[in-house]
Design a protein around this motif. Structure first.
Motif, PDB file in Angstrom:
ATOM      1  N   HIS A 175      14.806 -18.370  -3.705  1.00 36.08           N
ATOM      2  CA  HIS A 175      14.969 -19.781  -3.334  1.00 36.08           C
ATOM      3  C   HIS A 175      14.699 -19.934  -1.845  1.00 36.08           C
ATOM      4  O   HIS A 175      15.022 -19.034  -1.055  1.00 36.08           O
ATOM      5  CB  HIS A 175      16.405 -20.245  -3.613  1.00 36.08           C
ATOM      6  CG  HIS A 175      16.798 -20.130  -5.041  1.00 36.08           C
ATOM      7  ND1 HIS A 175      16.693 -21.171  -5.927  1.00 36.08           N
ATOM      8  CD2 HIS A 175      17.286 -19.078  -5.751  1.00 36.08           C
ATOM      9  CE1 HIS A 175      17.097 -20.773  -7.122  1.00 36.08           C
ATOM     10  NE2 HIS A 175      17.463 -19.510  -7.036  1.00 36.08           N
TER      11      HIS A 175
ATOM     12  N   HIS B 170      20.726 -19.218 -11.629  1.00 38.41           N
ATOM     13  CA  HIS B 170      19.270 -19.387 -11.609  1.00 38.41           C
ATOM     14  C   HIS B 170      18.563 -18.082 -11.975  1.00 38.41           C
ATOM     15  O   HIS B 170      17.518 -18.114 -12.640  1.00 38.41           O
ATOM     16  CB  HIS B 170      18.804 -19.891 -10.247  1.00 38.41           C
ATOM     17  CG  HIS B 170      19.068 -21.340 -10.023  1.00 38.41           C
ATOM     18  ND1 HIS B 170      18.250 -22.327 -10.521  1.00 38.41           N
ATOM     19  CD2 HIS B 170      20.077 -21.977  -9.376  1.00 38.41           C
ATOM     20  CE1 HIS B 170      18.734 -23.516 -10.177  1.00 38.41           C
ATOM     21  NE2 HIS B 170      19.846 -23.323  -9.485  1.00 38.41           N
TER      22      HIS B 170
ATOM     23  N   ARG C  74      18.176 -17.657 -15.514  1.00 41.10           N
ATOM     24  CA  ARG C  74      17.127 -18.543 -16.039  1.00 41.10           C
ATOM     25  C   ARG C  74      15.733 -18.097 -15.611  1.00 41.10           C
ATOM     26  O   ARG C  74      14.758 -18.781 -15.883  1.00 41.10           O
ATOM     27  CB  ARG C  74      17.366 -19.971 -15.560  1.00 41.10           C
ATOM     28  CG  ARG C  74      18.653 -20.574 -16.061  1.00 41.10           C
ATOM     29  CD  ARG C  74      18.858 -21.941 -15.473  1.00 41.10           C
ATOM     30  NE  ARG C  74      20.169 -22.463 -15.850  1.00 41.10           N
ATOM     31  CZ  ARG C  74      20.751 -23.488 -15.250  1.00 41.10           C
ATOM     32  NH1 ARG C  74      20.152 -24.107 -14.250  1.00 41.10           N
ATOM     33  NH2 ARG C  74      21.933 -23.889 -15.647  1.00 41.10           N
TER      34      ARG C  74
ATOM     35  N   ARG D 289      14.697 -17.431 -12.329  1.00 40.14           N
ATOM     36  CA  ARG D 289      14.295 -17.726 -10.950  1.00 40.14           C
ATOM     37  C   ARG D 289      15.050 -16.805  -9.999  1.00 40.14           C
ATOM     38  O   ARG D 289      16.265 -16.857  -9.901  1.00 40.14           O
ATOM     39  CB  ARG D 289      14.582 -19.180 -10.604  1.00 40.14           C
ATOM     40  CG  ARG D 289      14.150 -19.494  -9.191  1.00 40.14           C
ATOM     41  CD  ARG D 289      13.808 -20.925  -8.988  1.00 40.14           C
ATOM     42  NE  ARG D 289      13.272 -21.091  -7.645  1.00 40.14           N
ATOM     43  CZ  ARG D 289      13.450 -22.163  -6.924  1.00 40.14           C
ATOM     44  NH1 ARG D 289      14.105 -23.196  -7.426  1.00 40.14           N
ATOM     45  NH2 ARG D 289      12.944 -22.241  -5.717  1.00 40.14           N
TER      46      ARG D 289
END
Length: 177
Positions: free
Chosen positions: A68, A60, A63, A65
């Protein structure tokens, strides 16, 4: 300022390719020592986190990000387990490189225990201040059911990594003086 410059010069005094190879061996070996420790804990019934979730986080991260609420609930990433293991070993090699940079080339050819243990203890900052908060566990595992136990376990694991740095560097120095 002059002591910082001297430290940088000391850290950069390497025989380049040979020392990079040695650092990689030391980091790989130290990470393997930590993994043996984690397997021992697992056999003793102590819960340990798998590297799949680290791979998911890195996937992530690639990408865009970073954070979380719960990495376990985040969308799985293709190949996350292998990505987690690769990340784990790459970070181990990076930490070994930082130790050699801080302690100097001399440590690599004549390792001593104290700098390795100190480096291991200092590396616990990465999970406690970067990874755990980004994965939803909070700073210093504050959002976990047992923050003190989680922090203590992380500190112990990274101390074992520091011992692994020393053992691996000693082996490399013995095999290739």
């Amino acid at each position: 300022l002059s002591s910082v410059n001297a430290s940088i010069r000391k850290g950069l005094q390497m025989d380049t390719l040979q020392d990079v190879f040695r650092i990689a061996l030391v980091g790989f070996g130290a990470t393997a020592v930590m993994d043996v420790w984690l397997q021992l804990l697992k056999r003793l019934g102590v819960a340990t986190q798998g590297f799949g979730l680290i791979g998911r986080w890195v996937g992530h991260l690639l990408r865009g990000r970073v954070a979380h609420a719960s990495i376990a609930k985040a969308e799985p990433v293709a190949g996350e387990l292998i990505l987690g293991w690769l990340t784990h070993y790459a970070v181990g090699v990076l930490f070994a490189g930082l130790l050699v940079f801080a302690a100097g080339h001399t440590w690599l050819v004549s390792p001593t225990l104290l700098p390795a243990l100190a480096a291991g203890v200092l590396t616990v900052a990465a999970p406690l201040l970067i990874m755990q908060p980004s994965m939803g566990a909070g700073f210093f595992a504050s959002k976990t059911p047992s923050p003190a136990r989680s922090c203590t376990r992380s500190l112990l694991n990274h101390t074992v990594f520091g011992l692994g740095l020393y053992l691996s560097a000693s082996l490399v120095a013995f095999v290739q003086p």
